[in-house]
Design an enzyme around this catalytic site. Structure first.
Site, PDB file in Angstrom:
ATOM      1  N   GLY A 223      30.061  10.228  32.383  1.00  0.00           N
ATOM      2  CA  GLY A 223      30.997  10.329  33.500  1.00  0.00           C
ATOM      3  C   GLY A 223      31.790  11.618  33.495  1.00  0.00           C
ATOM      4  O   GLY A 223      31.925  12.282  34.528  1.00  0.00           O
ATOM      5  N   GLU A 224      32.316  11.998  32.334  1.00  0.00           N
ATOM      6  CA  GLU A 224      33.104  13.232  32.263  1.00  0.00           C
ATOM      7  C   GLU A 224      32.240  14.461  32.506  1.00  0.00           C
ATOM      8  O   GLU A 224      32.676  15.412  33.150  1.00  0.00           O
ATOM      9  CB  GLU A 224      33.825  13.355  30.920  1.00  0.00           C
ATOM     10  CG  GLU A 224      34.730  14.564  30.872  1.00  0.00           C
ATOM     11  CD  GLU A 224      35.710  14.550  29.718  1.00  0.00           C
ATOM     12  OE1 GLU A 224      36.472  15.529  29.625  1.00  0.00           O
ATOM     13  OE2 GLU A 224      35.723  13.594  28.930  1.00  0.00           O
ATOM     14  N   SER A 225      31.014  14.444  32.012  1.00  0.00           N
ATOM     15  CA  SER A 225      30.111  15.573  32.243  1.00  0.00           C
ATOM     16  C   SER A 225      29.891  15.782  33.740  1.00  0.00           C
ATOM     17  O   SER A 225      30.001  16.907  34.243  1.00  0.00           O
ATOM     18  CB  SER A 225      28.771  15.338  31.544  1.00  0.00           C
ATOM     19  OG  SER A 225      28.945  15.267  30.145  1.00  0.00           O
TER      20      SER A 225
ATOM     21  N   VAL B 210      31.346   7.245  28.959  1.00  0.00           N
ATOM     22  CA  VAL B 210      32.432   8.173  29.266  1.00  0.00           C
ATOM     23  C   VAL B 210      31.940   9.619  29.209  1.00  0.00           C
ATOM     24  O   VAL B 210      32.300  10.441  30.060  1.00  0.00           O
ATOM     25  CB  VAL B 210      33.636   7.941  28.330  1.00  0.00           C
ATOM     26  CG1 VAL B 210      34.729   8.965  28.581  1.00  0.00           C
ATOM     27  CG2 VAL B 210      34.187   6.531  28.512  1.00  0.00           C
TER      28      VAL B 210
ATOM     29  N   SER C 103      33.560  16.559  35.638  1.00  0.00           N
ATOM     30  CA  SER C 103      34.112  17.882  35.348  1.00  0.00           C
ATOM     31  C   SER C 103      33.267  18.991  35.961  1.00  0.00           C
ATOM     32  O   SER C 103      33.792  19.956  36.513  1.00  0.00           O
ATOM     33  CB  SER C 103      34.238  18.096  33.841  1.00  0.00           C
ATOM     34  OG  SER C 103      35.237  17.258  33.320  1.00  0.00           O
TER      35      SER C 103
END
Length: 144
Positions: A59-61, A56, A64
């Site tokens: 993925g978020e890095s 996660v 975003s």
């Protein structure tokens, strides 16, 4: 937004202290595709598998940062929803995240990040939604 070399921009901006601690390395970065790697070593859960939260974070890095590249100067993309489905496990080596947009709007973006192990097997699929906000006096591209 004027033409910006995405990889130079992303590397200059950085992924923050958490990305650094997790060993995330940007490989390719643009509005339509962003790629990064992350080592399994040091990011495992107690039984030796890559921690679900590590998928996660990768993925978020990517999602975003890609949303912030899309929205341009003086605007800020902030995560409002994220989910992950883990379908396999990585136990060593590196994993690679490939981020592609599902929706690039003026007020919202949605990205899918497919994370695979070194054998090319999908381990996790992350989807992130970012809201885009105006932020006067703020810019990821330098002085506002």
């Amino acid at each position: 937004m004027s033409e910006v070399d995405g990889l130079t921009w992303a590397r200059g901006r950085g992924l923050g202290p958490l990305g650094d601690k997790m060993g995330i390395e940007l490989v390719e970065f643009g509005v339509d595709r962003a790629v990064a790697t992350m080592p399994v070593e040091g990011n495992q859960q107690g039984v030796g598998l890559l921690h679900g939260g590590a998928y996660v974070v990768l993925g978020e890095s990517l999602g975003s940062m890609a949303a912030n590249l899309h929205c341009g100067p003086d605007r800020l993309a902030v995560g409002v929803d994220i989910n992950a489905t883990h379908t396999s496990s990585a136990t060593d080596g590196i994993v690679t995240g490939v981020c592609t947009p599902i929706h690039l709007g003026g007020s919202m973006t949605v990205h899918e990040i497919v994370i695979t192990n070194e054998q090319g097997k999908r381990c996790s699929t992350v989807r992130i939604t970012n809201a885009i906000r105006n932020r006067p006096g703020f810019s990821f591209y330098g002085t506002a």
